[in-house]
Design an enzyme around this catalytic site. Structure first.
Site, short mmCIF file in Angstrom:
data_model
loop_
_atom_site.label_atom_id
_atom_site.label_comp_id
_atom_site.label_asym_id
_atom_site.label_seq_id
_atom_site.Cartn_x
_atom_site.Cartn_y
_atom_site.Cartn_z
N GLU A 3 0.87 -1.17 0.00
CA GLU A 3 0.00 0.00 0.00
C GLU A 3 0.92 1.23 0.00
OE1 GLU A 3 -3.22 -0.19 2.85
OE2 GLU A 3 -3.25 -2.36 2.75
N LYS A 57 -0.74 4.28 -4.82
CA LYS A 57 0.06 3.05 -4.76
C LYS A 57 0.90 2.86 -6.01
CE LYS A 57 -3.81 0.84 -2.40
NZ LYS A 57 -4.87 -0.15 -2.55
N HIS A 98 9.76 -15.65 -11.62
CA HIS A 98 8.74 -14.60 -11.70
C HIS A 98 9.30 -13.20 -11.96
CE1 HIS A 98 6.03 -17.70 -10.36
NE2 HIS A 98 6.68 -17.83 -9.22
N ARG A 117 2.22 -13.24 -8.58
CA ARG A 117 0.78 -13.39 -8.89
C ARG A 117 0.34 -12.56 -10.07
NH1 ARG A 117 -1.90 -13.68 -2.85
NH2 ARG A 117 -0.22 -14.91 -1.99
N ARG A 158 -23.25 10.26 -0.67
CA ARG A 158 -22.99 8.88 -1.04
C ARG A 158 -23.75 7.96 -0.09
NH1 ARG A 158 -18.89 7.60 -4.50
NH2 ARG A 158 -18.15 9.42 -5.62
#
Length: 280
Positions: A3, A57, A98, A117, A158
């Site tokens: 993050e 990020k 990877h 991933r 919202r």
DNA sequence: AATGTGACCTGGCTGC
DNA sequence: TGCAGCCAGGTCACAT
């Protein structure tokens, strides 16, 4: 799980190593990791690094030619992405599997993008302005600098809950599941609280807590659960300060109540039903 | 238009 | 020991 604090630490550790260096060779081992409509212009091959930037990020590597900005790339680390710099062309401390892209520099150093991933990716742009005007245009204010007024405006009228709102990068850029759970615990707000139930004072407090938590997490080198390392291969230390994240079914550090989980916006949220109030 | 949901992806963990 | 199945979560496409 990078993050904002983790990405900021990657940025600062990386910029010390690569700013001013010229890229002599680029190898793309896995072309589908290069995303977006425009195909890469050699992935910055032959370019000199001017600066390493960040928004939320996402990282940006800017290049220059005679002082003016040239092509840039935007890197999103996704969940398991990492950037690693090695001072020699060998890959001594880097896992070899990877690795999707390798950049080689004029000083013999090498820079790797690794992402098991493959939730992360790399986008290329002819100028920094193109990056700002397209990919970053829909992002909300960066979580480090967002003001209470900006967040109040984004949340006005919202109907959604506060957890999904804070995870939405279009409202505030840089927060993910870990830090949102921690911030809501600190603010004593239940993750399912509708944003319209929060008053201005609570939103101001929320923003102050966001700034403080991110500042402390950045200072601690970010958080490492499984995968995260900065560009030097160092782990973060902030995970030891977590109050709720990853502590499901354990006792609340404030009141000893067993921490519970609830799925919000498809994400597991850990919270204390005693400390965190569900405003309705 | 705003919001919710599921797919993508693979390493690690659990249970059999 | 080996295998199957589940879980993790940032983003995006699609559904409601």
């Amino acid at each position: 799980m990078p993050e904002l604090p983790e990405v900021e630490n990657v940025r600062t550790s990386l910029r010390r190593k690569i700013v001013g260096q010229k890229i002599t060779h680029v190898s793309v081992h896995r072309p589908d990791i290069i995303r977006g409509p425009s195909k890469p212009r050699n992935m910055l091959s032959g370019c000199q690094i001017k600066e390493v930037g960040r928004y939320g990020k996402q990282l940006a590597i800017y290049t220059e030619n005679n002082g003016s900005y040239e092509p840039c790339i935007c890197i999103h680390l996704g969940m398991t992405g990492s950037l690693r710099y090695e001072p020699t062309s060998g890959q001594s401390g880097t896992q070899l599997n990877h690795i999707h892209v390798t950049w080689r520099f004029s000083d013999g150093g090498t820079f790797f993008f690794r992402d098991p991933r493959r939730f992360g990716g790399i986008w290329t742009f002819p100028t920094p302005r193109q990056l700002r005007d397209t990919r970053w245009q829909h992002l909300g204010p960066d979580a480090v600098t967002i003001t209470a007024m900006q967040l109040t405006k984004s949340l006005r009228n919202r109907s959604r809950n506060i957890k999904s709102a804070l995870l939405d990068q279009g409202i505030v850029a840089g927060l993910g599941n870990i830090y949102v759970d921690e911030i809501l615990f600190q603010c004593k707000i239940h993750p399912l609280t509708p944003v319209k139930m929060l008053c201005c004072k609570q939103i101001s407090s929320l923003v102050r807590r966001i700034h403080r938590l991110l500042h402390n997490a950045i200072k601690a080198g970010g958080s490492t659960f499984k995968d995260y390392q900065n560009a030097n291969g160092n782990h973060g230390r902030f995970q030891s300060q977590f109050q709720v994240y990853g502590r499901s079914n354990q006792r609340c550090k404030q009141c000893e109540t067993t921490l519970q989980t609830v799925t919000v916006a498809g994400r597991t949220s850990v919270f204390c039903q005693c400390c965190q109030v569900l405003y309705k």
